[in-house]
Design a protein around this motif. Structure first.
Motif, PDB file in Angstrom:
ATOM      1  N   HIS A   1       0.808  -1.212   0.000  1.00  0.00           N
ATOM      2  CA  HIS A   1       0.000   0.000   0.000  1.00  0.00           C
ATOM      3  C   HIS A   1       0.849   1.272   0.000  1.00  0.00           C
ATOM      4  O   HIS A   1       0.318   2.357   0.228  1.00  0.00           O
TER       5      HIS A   1
ATOM      6  N   GLN B   1       1.330   2.450  -5.391  1.00  0.00           N
ATOM      7  CA  GLN B   1       0.101   3.069  -5.891  1.00  0.00           C
ATOM      8  C   GLN B   1       0.378   3.767  -7.225  1.00  0.00           C
ATOM      9  O   GLN B   1      -0.399   3.635  -8.177  1.00  0.00           O
TER      10      GLN B   1
ATOM     11  N   PHE C   1      -3.038  -0.228  -4.693  1.00  0.00           N
ATOM     12  CA  PHE C   1      -1.911  -0.993  -4.148  1.00  0.00           C
ATOM     13  C   PHE C   1      -1.220  -1.750  -5.279  1.00  0.00           C
ATOM     14  O   PHE C   1      -1.740  -1.850  -6.383  1.00  0.00           O
TER      15      PHE C   1
ATOM     16  N   LYS D   1      -2.254   2.990   3.418  1.00  0.00           N
ATOM     17  CA  LYS D   1      -3.433   2.453   2.736  1.00  0.00           C
ATOM     18  C   LYS D   1      -4.415   3.578   2.426  1.00  0.00           C
ATOM     19  O   LYS D   1      -4.632   4.472   3.242  1.00  0.00           O
TER      20      LYS D   1
END
Length: 134
Positions: free
Chosen positions: A26, A31, A38, A116
């Motif tokens: 994450h 990203q 992720f 995240k």
């Protein structure tokens, strides 16, 4: 046999081993690399990898944990194919989106969960680490 390729098909690879781990990362770099929430990395022994078509290009970047990572990608379409530590370790991680057969994520290890995205749900009972495991 694990097989994979880039999006345009110019670079193909195969690996005769079995994954030692599957990570869902994450971190911001994953990203960006995946253009998604992720990245998926399938860890394998680096000695089992064989490029069967084309030739990847490489670039090296710093990681959030302070290490350096060598990244293989297709020179035509830019698809990320695998990552290998610059340190010369005996493993590398195949990028999940490049695999011909998608990996089973039910036992994936979630890393960098401190980064995240809001709304991403990690399955109950999944092994997870706020940063990179030691």
């Amino acid at each position: 046999m694990i097989t994979g390729r880039c999006q345009c098909g110019a670079v193909r690879y195969e690996h005769g081993g079995t994954p030692s781990a599957i990570y869902i990362c994450h971190c911001r770099e994953c990203q960006k690399q995946s253009a998604s929430a992720f990245g998926i990395s399938v860890e394998v022994n680096k000695f089992g990898l064989r490029v069967t078509q084309g030739a990847p290009r490489f670039w090296t970047r710093d990681t959030d944990s302070g290490k350096r990572l060598r990244c293989a990608f297709c020179p035509d379409c830019g698809t990320r194919l695998w990552h290998e530590p610059e340190s010369g370790a005996d493993w590398l991680t195949l990028k999940g989106g490049s695999l011909d057969q998608p990996p089973d994520l039910s036992r994936a290890i979630h890393i960098w969960t401190s980064r995240k995205l809001p709304g991403v749900i990690i399955p109950e009972g999944a092994q997870q680490f706020p940063e990179e495991p030691v």
